[in-house]
Design a protein around this motif. Structure first.
Motif, mmCIF file in Angstrom:
data_model
loop_
_atom_site.group_PDB
_atom_site.id
_atom_site.type_symbol
_atom_site.label_atom_id
_atom_site.label_comp_id
_atom_site.label_asym_id
_atom_site.label_seq_id
_atom_site.Cartn_x
_atom_site.Cartn_y
_atom_site.Cartn_z
ATOM 1 N N LEU A 1 0.856 -1.195 -0.061
ATOM 2 C CA LEU A 1 0.075 -0.139 -0.076
ATOM 3 C C LEU A 1 0.932 1.335 0.040
ATOM 4 N N ARG A 2 2.062 1.297 0.759
ATOM 5 C CA ARG A 2 2.792 2.387 0.991
ATOM 6 C C ARG A 2 3.430 2.705 -0.346
ATOM 7 N N GLN A 3 3.817 1.476 -1.126
ATOM 8 C CA GLN A 3 4.471 1.626 -2.302
ATOM 9 C C GLN A 3 3.605 2.141 -3.567
ATOM 10 N N TYR A 4 2.325 1.837 -3.336
ATOM 11 C CA TYR A 4 1.348 2.398 -4.373
ATOM 12 C C TYR A 4 1.272 3.991 -4.159
ATOM 13 N N ILE A 5 1.254 4.426 -3.039
ATOM 14 C CA ILE A 5 1.073 5.625 -2.751
ATOM 15 C C ILE A 5 2.323 6.393 -3.119
ATOM 16 N N ARG A 6 3.422 5.759 -3.055
ATOM 17 C CA ARG A 6 4.656 6.369 -3.572
ATOM 18 C C ARG A 6 4.756 6.583 -5.168
ATOM 19 N N TRP A 7 4.032 5.658 -5.793
ATOM 20 C CA TRP A 7 3.858 5.559 -7.150
ATOM 21 C C TRP A 7 2.984 7.018 -7.397
ATOM 22 N N VAL A 8 2.009 6.955 -6.843
ATOM 23 C CA VAL A 8 1.019 8.331 -7.215
ATOM 24 C C VAL A 8 1.989 9.570 -7.247
ATOM 25 N N GLY A 9 2.624 9.599 -5.949
ATOM 26 C CA GLY A 9 3.565 10.939 -5.775
ATOM 27 C C GLY A 9 4.584 11.050 -6.777
ATOM 28 N N ALA A 10 5.137 9.769 -7.268
ATOM 29 C CA ALA A 10 6.149 9.796 -8.489
ATOM 30 C C ALA A 10 5.436 9.652 -9.868
ATOM 31 N N ALA A 11 4.494 9.585 -10.028
ATOM 32 C CA ALA A 11 3.483 9.506 -10.938
ATOM 33 C C ALA A 11 4.335 8.472 -12.144
ATOM 34 N N GLU A 12 4.806 7.397 -11.260
ATOM 35 C CA GLU A 12 5.291 6.255 -12.376
ATOM 36 C C GLU A 12 5.445 5.096 -11.232
ATOM 37 N N ILE A 13 5.768 3.876 -11.956
ATOM 38 C CA ILE A 13 5.823 2.580 -11.107
ATOM 39 C C ILE A 13 7.569 2.701 -10.772
ATOM 40 N N THR A 14 7.725 2.557 -9.437
ATOM 41 C CA THR A 14 9.167 2.422 -8.917
ATOM 42 C C THR A 14 9.220 1.257 -8.066
ATOM 43 N N ASP A 15 10.454 0.957 -7.845
ATOM 44 C CA ASP A 15 10.970 -0.087 -6.821
ATOM 45 C C ASP A 15 10.897 0.533 -5.472
ATOM 46 N N ARG A 16 10.834 -0.353 -4.553
ATOM 47 C CA ARG A 16 10.987 0.214 -3.255
ATOM 48 C C ARG A 16 12.065 1.295 -2.660
ATOM 49 N N HIS A 17 13.185 1.269 -3.511
ATOM 50 C CA HIS A 17 14.012 2.675 -3.373
ATOM 51 C C HIS A 17 13.738 3.802 -4.198
ATOM 52 N N GLY A 18 12.747 3.876 -4.983
ATOM 53 C CA GLY A 18 12.056 5.070 -5.674
ATOM 54 C C GLY A 18 12.987 4.835 -7.088
ATOM 55 N N ARG A 19 13.438 3.811 -7.342
ATOM 56 C CA ARG A 19 13.991 3.710 -8.673
ATOM 57 C C ARG A 19 12.998 3.461 -10.021
ATOM 58 N N GLY A 20 12.670 4.082 -10.931
ATOM 59 C CA GLY A 20 11.556 3.982 -11.783
ATOM 60 C C GLY A 20 11.933 2.908 -12.703
ATOM 61 N N TYR A 21 10.952 2.301 -12.883
ATOM 62 C CA TYR A 21 10.783 0.967 -13.741
ATOM 63 C C TYR A 21 10.829 1.187 -15.539
ATOM 64 N N ARG A 22 9.828 2.552 -15.521
ATOM 65 C CA ARG A 22 9.437 2.878 -16.900
ATOM 66 C C ARG A 22 10.527 2.912 -18.010
ATOM 67 N N GLU A 23 11.597 3.522 -17.791
ATOM 68 C CA GLU A 23 12.670 3.651 -18.950
ATOM 69 C C GLU A 23 12.998 1.754 -19.302
ATOM 70 N N ARG A 24 12.996 1.216 -18.239
ATOM 71 C CA ARG A 24 13.414 -0.346 -18.568
ATOM 72 C C ARG A 24 12.287 -1.020 -19.321
ATOM 73 N N LEU A 25 11.112 -0.542 -19.301
ATOM 74 C CA LEU A 25 9.849 -1.204 -19.970
ATOM 75 C C LEU A 25 10.166 -1.027 -21.422
ATOM 76 N N GLU A 26 11.078 -0.293 -22.068
ATOM 77 C CA GLU A 26 11.307 -0.117 -23.284
ATOM 78 C C GLU A 26 12.014 -1.782 -24.014
ATOM 79 N N ARG A 27 12.740 -2.368 -22.853
ATOM 80 C CA ARG A 27 13.099 -3.810 -23.449
ATOM 81 C C ARG A 27 12.083 -4.666 -23.753
ATOM 82 N N ILE A 28 10.682 -4.324 -23.330
ATOM 83 C CA ILE A 28 9.950 -5.435 -23.533
ATOM 84 C C ILE A 28 9.798 -5.523 -25.062
ATOM 85 N N ALA A 29 9.832 -6.847 -25.639
ATOM 86 C CA ALA A 29 9.900 -6.903 -27.166
ATOM 87 C C ALA A 29 8.801 -7.845 -27.482
#
Lengths: 301, 374
Positions: B258-286
């Motif tokens: 739940l806390r991680q979800y709330i951090r996502w709202v604040g960061a406006a993106e999906i991040t790991d528990r350390h706040g590192r964004g996953y978004r750029e890495r989604l470009e790898r999905i082929a």
């Protein structure tokens, strides 16, 4: 001479003088000038008539704007487009330019409320350095052309497809039951331009200006309002305009259950929904009031 | 015949009848009952995994299995609220071997001793790095397949994106994500309110979603109440189906998640528990992706799901909106993408068709001579 006999010719003379002096030009109808705030041009979606702004509760959105002290100029570009065989460029140079010319006669800031496709036109005008409004409210305007719904494809292929029209225009609260469809015959050259815009996935090209260039040139205040269940301009398509416009004063708003409305709104519901005055127009009028001033005494930004 | 002596006869007749019915069911393509097994994660949790074999009556059997991963605060009922709303059984009838896992925290999962069950100290990263690898490895061992078709709802879909981008790109042959964003744009939607209420999130333990829902249950099926529109479009679901899911399908939500979800709202993106964004890495999905959005989804609005369509770099991406303009009977909300009144008739077939098309395409790639007359 009886008094009444003197008054009647005098009144007639005054009426003729007023008509001669009326700066209004064909294609635009201004409401009675009793405004204290700004001038708002209202422009319907293709292929609707401007009557759509007088539908809905309490005199429609146009009535709500007038009550807030704005002068309302209605433009009917698609009816004229049909009559005069105009394409989008012709609409921009004809009825749109005329309406903006009319709106400018009062030396007040001019806002443009465009429903659907009409929300795109000021951006093209600005990109071409033609006269453009000072503020833009894009109401149910598609700013992304890459993923149209099947119903929209059907409508573009055949505007007479009643099934597609019903789903696209009347989805959402209230509007389905309350109104006759206030449309005009679709102007064929405008339809061709729109078809090409969606087929290419990049939007209409107007007088050599691409849509991305147009929206990329819009640096004035922008309010984008999308109905949550709008099939013509779904929120994901409307959002692109908000993202691409370089304006520093821009607002994006979705009207639906998730966003404190009392229902999900479709394309016509934004203007004709039973609760549109509370869920949609109230916010829109407040946004304009903050920037243009209004009868409620709010100042201009 | 004496009464006592008649019992075995009746039993035999009943058994024969059951056997006949089972044979008829197989012949008609009905799925076999799922088998349940347990999967142990690297940190000692035991997670349930249901296996639906491909139905013997299916016209053809597909080589790559399908895994259905549920969303936040729910369990397997996400996919099988009623026998009619059973996506696993449906795909099994179409010839896929289907696996339905439950992530840690469900009532059927078993924590190791001295685990963080009470503390609720797991989050998105835990599901991603502990639960999914163990579950998908088991599926691989059971089927002999190097990859799976991954179908996720909500959180399940987000896990699929990141797993395909980071953990094992080769292991995902295709993703179907229902109501799963890659960005949490706080311009509107239910999430906008979530950040304002972040103080209400528990610091430890788990949020008792089932208890809360029991409290508000009468409101959740009333279309005139805003709350009812958050989880589903109440006009698109049958009350009894909603009640079944709420009764048996809800699970407490870990405070860490739940806390991680709330951090996502604040960061406006999906991040790991350390706040590192996953978004750029989604470009790898082929791998191919089917992104499904509910037109009236108030939890993850379609304009947020669209972010996934934009962020994934797969050349084969399909955008599908469950709404009237797209030919569906209703504008779908979040939960009704699976439990909607007509979902089995109009949503399940779209998923099945998409999977079958990819399977056909894959076979064509492996056998390039096929179809060219050689």
């Amino acid at each position: 001479m009886p008094r009444i006999a003197r008054i009647v010719p005098l009144a007639a003379l005054l009426a003729v003088a007023a008509a001669l002096a009326d700066p209004r030009v064909p294609g635009a109808r201004a409401a009675e000038d009793r405004a204290e705030a700004g001038t708002v041009v209202v422009c319907p979606d293709f292929p609707l008539s401007a009557r759509v702004f007088r539908g809905g509760p309490s005199g429609g959105l146009a009535g709500a704007l007038e009550r807030a002290g704005h002068r309302v100029v209605e433009v009917d570009p698609w009816a004229e487009g049909h009559r005069d065989a105009l394409d989008l460029e012709g609409v921009l140079d004809g009825p749109v330019a005329t309406a903006l010319e009319e709106a400018r006669t009062h030396r007040r800031p001019v806002a443009w409320i465009g429903h659907g496709v009409c929300g795109l036109l000021p951006a093209y005008a600005a990109a071409r350095r033609s006269p453009a409004p000072d503020l833009l409210v894009a109401l149910g305007t598609p700013f992304d052309f890459s993923l149209p719904s099947p119903a929209l494809r059907r409508f573009l292929a055949d505007p007479g497809d009643t099934g597609a029209r019903d789903v696209l225009w009347r989805n959402g609260i209230g509007a389905r039951e309350r109104i006759p469809f206030p449309d005009v015959p679709p102007a064929p050259w405008v339809l061709r331009d729109l078809r090409e815009g969606w087929e290419s996935g990049r939007g209409p090209r107007v007088a050599g200006v691409t849509f991305d260039d147009a929206i990329g040139a819009w640096n004035r205040p922008l309010l984008v309002v999308a109905g949550s269940v709008d099939g013509i301009a779904p929120p994901e398509d409307a959002l692109r305009g908000h993202r691409l416009a370089p304006s520093t004063d821009r607002t994006f708003r979705v009207v639906g259950w998730a966003d404190h409305a009392r229902g999900d709104y479709g394309h016509l519901g934004l203007l004709l929904g039973d609760r549109a005055h509370r869920d949609v127009w109230r916010h829109l009028v407040a946004w304009l009031g903050e920037r243009l001033g209004d009868r409620g005494g709010r100042g201009r930004r | 015949m004496s009464r006592v002596g008649g019992v075995p006869g009746v039993l035999l007749a009943a058994l024969a009848l059951v056997g006949l019915l089972a044979g008829a069911a197989a012949a008609a393509g009905l799925p076999q009952a799922p088998e349940e097994e347990r999967v142990r994660t690297a940190d000692g949790w035991e997670l349930p995994l249901l296996r639906y074999p491909a139905s013997p009556g299916a016209p053809r059997h597909h080589a790559i299995p399908v895994v259905l991963v549920h969303g936040t605060g729910v369990n397997r009922m996400n996919w099988m609220a009623t026998p009619r709303h059973d996506l696993a059984a449906y795909l099994s009838r179409r010839g896929f071997e289907v696996y339905v896992p439950e992530l840690r925290g469900s009532r059927a999962s078993v924590p190791p001793e001295r685990s963080g069950l009470r503390a609720g100290d797991w989050d998105f990263d835990t599901h991603l790095r502990r639960d999914l690898p163990a579950l998908l490895a088991r599926v691989g061992r059971r089927t002999g397949s190097r990859s799976v078709y991954y179908v996720g709802h909500s959180l399940g879909g987000i896990l699929g994106y990141v797993y395909a981008a980071e953990e094992d790109p080769e292991g995902i042959a295709g993703i179907v994500a229902l109501g799963s964003p890659t960005r949490i744009d706080p311009l509107g939607g239910a999430q906008a309110g979530a950040e304002k209420r972040r103080g209400m999130a528990p610091r430890r333990g788990r949020l008792d979603a089932p208890g809360l829902v029991r409290f508000v249950l009468p409101f959740l099926t009333n279309p005139g109440v805003r709350l009812a529109h958050l989880l589903s479009n109440p006009e698109n679901v049958d009350g009894e189906v909603v009640r079944a899911v709420l009764r048996d399908g809800l699970e407490p939500v870990a405070s860490g998640l739940l806390r991680q979800y709330i951090r996502w709202v604040g960061a406006a993106e999906i991040t790991d528990r350390h706040g590192r964004g996953y978004r750029e890495r989604l470009e790898r999905i082929a791998c191919p992706a089917l992104l499904v959005a509910g037109r009236a989804d108030a939890v993850v609005p379609a304009w947020q799901v669209r972010s996934a369509y934009e962020d994934l770099s797969a050349a084969d991406r399909t955008w599908l909106v469950l709404g009237r303009a797209w030919g569906f009977s209703a504008d779908y909300g979040h939960a009704d993408m699976v439990i909607g009144r007509a979902a089995p008739d109009e949503v399940f077939p779209r998923i099945g068709d998409w999977l079958e098309d990819r399977e056909r395409e894959r076979c064509r790639e492996r056998a390039p001579w096929a179809g060219n007359g050689e």
